[in-house]
Motif scaffolding. Structure first.
Motif, mmCIF file in Angstrom:
data_model
loop_
_atom_site.group_PDB
_atom_site.id
_atom_site.type_symbol
_atom_site.label_atom_id
_atom_site.label_comp_id
_atom_site.label_asym_id
_atom_site.label_seq_id
_atom_site.Cartn_x
_atom_site.Cartn_y
_atom_site.Cartn_z
ATOM 1 N N ASP A 432 50.702 32.305 -63.951
ATOM 2 C CA ASP A 432 50.428 32.475 -62.528
ATOM 3 C C ASP A 432 50.649 31.191 -61.731
ATOM 4 O O ASP A 432 50.881 31.246 -60.517
ATOM 5 C CB ASP A 432 48.990 32.956 -62.316
ATOM 6 C CG ASP A 432 48.786 34.391 -62.763
ATOM 7 O OD1 ASP A 432 49.789 35.105 -62.936
ATOM 8 O OD2 ASP A 432 47.627 34.799 -62.937
ATOM 9 N N ARG A 625 54.686 40.493 -60.086
ATOM 10 C CA ARG A 625 53.502 39.865 -59.478
ATOM 11 C C ARG A 625 53.715 38.385 -59.200
ATOM 12 O O ARG A 625 52.870 37.732 -58.613
ATOM 13 C CB ARG A 625 52.292 39.982 -60.416
ATOM 14 C CG ARG A 625 51.899 41.364 -60.834
ATOM 15 C CD ARG A 625 50.691 41.297 -61.781
ATOM 16 N NE ARG A 625 50.882 40.275 -62.795
ATOM 17 C CZ ARG A 625 50.188 39.132 -62.843
ATOM 18 N NH1 ARG A 625 49.254 38.886 -61.953
ATOM 19 N NH2 ARG A 625 50.433 38.244 -63.786
ATOM 20 N N SER A 626 54.842 37.845 -59.655
ATOM 21 C CA SER A 626 55.031 36.403 -59.726
ATOM 22 C C SER A 626 55.625 35.815 -58.454
ATOM 23 O O SER A 626 56.579 36.338 -57.887
ATOM 24 C CB SER A 626 55.951 36.096 -60.916
ATOM 25 O OG SER A 626 56.529 34.825 -60.809
ATOM 26 N N ARG A 667 49.818 37.179 -58.004
ATOM 27 C CA ARG A 667 48.966 36.084 -58.463
ATOM 28 C C ARG A 667 49.694 34.758 -58.360
ATOM 29 O O ARG A 667 50.825 34.660 -58.817
ATOM 30 C CB ARG A 667 48.537 36.321 -59.905
ATOM 31 C CG ARG A 667 47.589 37.500 -60.053
ATOM 32 C CD ARG A 667 46.232 37.186 -59.406
ATOM 33 N NE ARG A 667 45.306 38.309 -59.523
ATOM 34 C CZ ARG A 667 45.178 39.280 -58.630
ATOM 35 N NH1 ARG A 667 45.931 39.271 -57.543
ATOM 36 N NH2 ARG A 667 44.312 40.244 -58.805
#
Length: 692
Positions: A432, A625-626, A667
């Motif tokens: 993350d 999500r990165s 995240r």
């Protein structure tokens, strides 16, 4: 032998007559009837389809094989889901059915499920669940011999109806329900079947002293040496503490630090002493519970208790990660107190307060410096959120919030100098923050070097730090020499890198040794050439990126076009070819578009992953999500050197990122400004057509 009264524990219900289909056979028969109208189902899984990412990979291969459109919706289950079946094919739990594409299309394609079963729709962000249809009596109780009915019933009793500041609230039992549960625990007791009943009763503090006295010896005998393997162990321990059972502390000693959470909910001076000893070994759960019990026993506020505990940890030379765990416990305690005073506050308000707490505690002189450093590290990604919501924090004025943010930013650089993330924690947490090291500062480089040189750094930490140093051109002979004494004993062990941005540390170290022309490279390559251990076979060719030549490029290319499973091979070839040709890897990847033998979905991932050659993204698949994957996809979409086809891939990848679909899952969480910027970027390119 102990037997659970009234319950069949074989997992097969009342028994299956000879010739009757198993649950697995019935579900497979129904599954084969599905598909059509923009919807496809993958065949039942083997062990090679272990995760959702594997399922999406299999779907891409299915589409290519059957010449289906890449926007076809699909459903599948993977090998982890397959554990819902027992060895005889009986369904012993809900079967999770995962999917991709359009949720409504998948729901329509699955329908109600096969006869005798039902499909439960988990919504656009969840999986579908397939389970048996069962019956209950007038009191809503299942037949005790109906294994599936009992499981579903206990599952309903175990579902909380709400949560208070820290406790889970369960609906009260009716007289009939409580009687049914107690009946199942009459002597003699069979533990595996009793677990759900124990949990349902103790969730309402309804286990009796007599029941705990019967269960304890059965548990200690049947699960000797592995007490926590019994699913209801924590519930029974809670009841033993609640009833002050004479053998409870002997049981706690047998369990060790795994009992920390239960002790934390049952504070006492003896629990405090036990947790104190466990905390000195660096056990995170013990540290969290220690803080809670210290507060309860001494009646202090969380900051004062944390300061006392930090001093003790430091005096006993506890591991460095212990202070990070203590800060996490402190933040949770402060936030929990805040929520207790505001029972109507929602989750988002609590998260905002936790962010403000980290910012405040970083400059709280009542805390020792190590805890303020831990707070400052947590607040790095929080301070912008705190500023954005400065006028929305209950009980705190906007001026106070902004002043706290100003104090934090003034102290941040000093607090964070020479520090870095916890390398021993969940590897997803390291992923993350990987984007923070895209342009490492001199202090970052020194910290990474120090961690590689530190003999206490574990395999995960070495993998993370060495990858960053090597790709940024900062790894040298000092790092190689530091790891040479460790490589044969420690770095030759299996370490899964399927879902990380870095490679196996021995792959990276071998590349470094080859680039440096170090004599150790020969020994490492000889080890890689041996047939065992088997785990290294799929990643051996990744070492070809070190000191590349045409022979290595040819061997890698043969593997790429062979159709074998790709775990970084195409990316390695692209980076290798770019080094040999002295060109940008992005341009090398672009030239492969449409080339026979190169799988399209793998190439798309590589195209985005090498957008920054100084820090390639080695994740097995594009991570929606990165921060890193979004930024690189945007760069590919906007790179004027690339063809329109290549840029369209970047645009499509960016549009599918969670920033536009599920922004709360990105995240670290995006600020309002980052979210607005992403939408503005997409709107400015709304007239461009994304590639299929």
């Amino acid at each position: 032998m102990v037997v659970l009264v009234g319950l069949d524990t074989t997992g097969t219900g009342k028994g299956r007559p000879a010739g009757q289909r198993s649950d697995l056979s019935s579900i497979k028969k129904w599954w084969r009837t599905l598909g059509g109208d923009g919807f496809a189902v993958l065949p039942p899984p083997t062990r090679s389809r272990y995760t959702q990412s594997d399922g999406h990979t299999d779907a891409a291969e299915l589409f290519a094989t059957r010449s289906l459109s890449t926007d076809t919706s699909f459903a599948y289950w993977h090998w982890q889901s397959h554990s819902a079946f027992d060895r005889s094919g009986g369904l012993k739990g809900e079967l999770y059915v995962h999917w991709g594409g359009d949720h409504a299309t998948v729901a329509a394609g699955l329908g109600d499920g096969p006869d005798g079963y039902r499909i439960i729709d988990g919504g656009p962000q969840g999986a579908f669940r397939l389970d048996k249809v069962t019956a209950t009596n007038a009191d809503g109780l299942p037949d005790p011999e109906d294994t599936a009915g009992v499981r579903q019933y206990l599952g309903r009793l175990g579902t909380p109806r709400g949560r208070a500041a820290r406790a889970v609230e369960h609906a009260p039992l009716t007289a009939a329900e409580e009687s049914w549960l107690h009946d199942r625990l009459r002597a003699p007791v069979e533990l595996s079947g009793a677990a759900g009943c124990v949990t349902a009763l103790e969730a309402r503090q309804a286990l009796t002293p007599e029941e705990t006295s019967r269960l304890l010896p059965a548990w200690r005998e049947e699960y000797a040496g592995q007490l926590t393997e019994w699913p209801a162990w924590a519930d029974l321990l809670d009841a033993l503490l609640r009833h002050d059972h004479e053998e409870v502390w002997d049981t706690v000693a047998c369990l060790g630090p795994r009992a920390s959470d239960v002790l934390g909910a049952a504070p006492s001076p003896r629990a405090l002493d036990v947790l104190r000893g466990w905390s000195f070994t660096g056990q995170p759960n013990a540290i969290h519970a220690w803080l809670d019990v210290h507060r309860a026993v001494h009646g202090t506020d969380p900051v004062r208790s944390a300061a006392v505990l930090a001093a003790e940890l430091t005096a006993h030379n506890a591991p460095d990660a212990s202070l990070n765990s203590l800060f996490a416990a402190l933040s949770a305690a402060v936030t929990r107190d805040w929520r207790a005073a505001r029972p109507t506050a929602d989750r988002h308000a609590a998260q905002a307060f936790a962010a403000l707490t980290a910012v405040r505690l970083a400059t709280d002189d009542a805390l020792p410096r190590p805890l303020r450093v831990a707070a400052a590290r947590r607040a790095v990604d929080q301070v912008a959120h705190v500023r954005e919501r400065a006028a929305q924090h209950p009980g705190v004025s906007e001026a106070e919030v902004l002043a706290a943010a100003d104090r934090y930013e003034a102290a941040r650089d000093d607090l964070l100098a020479g520090t870095g993330p916890d390398l021993t924690g969940y590897e997803g947490g390291l992923g993350d923050l990987y984007h923070r090291y895209r342009t490492p500062t001199p202090a970052d480089v020194q910290w990474l070097r120090d961690r590689v040189a530190d003999p206490s750094t574990g395999v995960q930490g070495i993998a993370f730090c060495l990858e960053l140093l090597l790709t940024h051109g900062e790894a040298g002979e000092a790092e190689l020499e530091a790891l040479l004494p460790r490589w044969k004993k420690e770095l030759t062990k299996q370490y899964r890198t399927t879902y990380t941005e870095w490679r196996h540390p021995l792959v990276t170290l071998t590349c470094l040794a080859q680039d440096l022309g170090h004599p150790a490279a020969e020994a490492m390559l000889a080890w890689w050439a041996k047939p065992k251990p088997l785990w290294k076979t799929p990643v051996r060719l990744l070492t070809h990126l070190g000191a590349p030549d045409e022979a290595k490029a040819a061997e890698l290319w043969d593997f790429v076009v062979s159709g074998a499973h790709d775990t970084g091979h195409l990316m390695t070839w692209v980076l290798l070819r770019a080094r040999l040709d002295g060109t940008d890897p992005l341009l090398v990847a672009e030239r492969l578009l449409g080339q026979h033998g190169v799988r399209e979905y793998v190439l798309h991932r590589v195209l985005i992953g090498v957008a920054d050659p100084a820090q390639p993204l080695w994740h097995y698949a594009i991570d929606p999500r990165s921060h890193s994957w979004l930024r690189r996809a945007q760069e590919v979409a906007d790179d004027p050197r690339l063809t329109e086809a290549a840029r369209a891939i970047g645009l499509k990848t960016a549009r599918e990122h969670y920033v536009f679909r599920y922004p709360d899952q990105v995240r670290p969480v995006l600020t309002d400004g980052q979210l607005a910027a992403a939408h503005a970027w997409a709107e400015a390119r709304a007239d461009r057509t994304a590639a299929d």
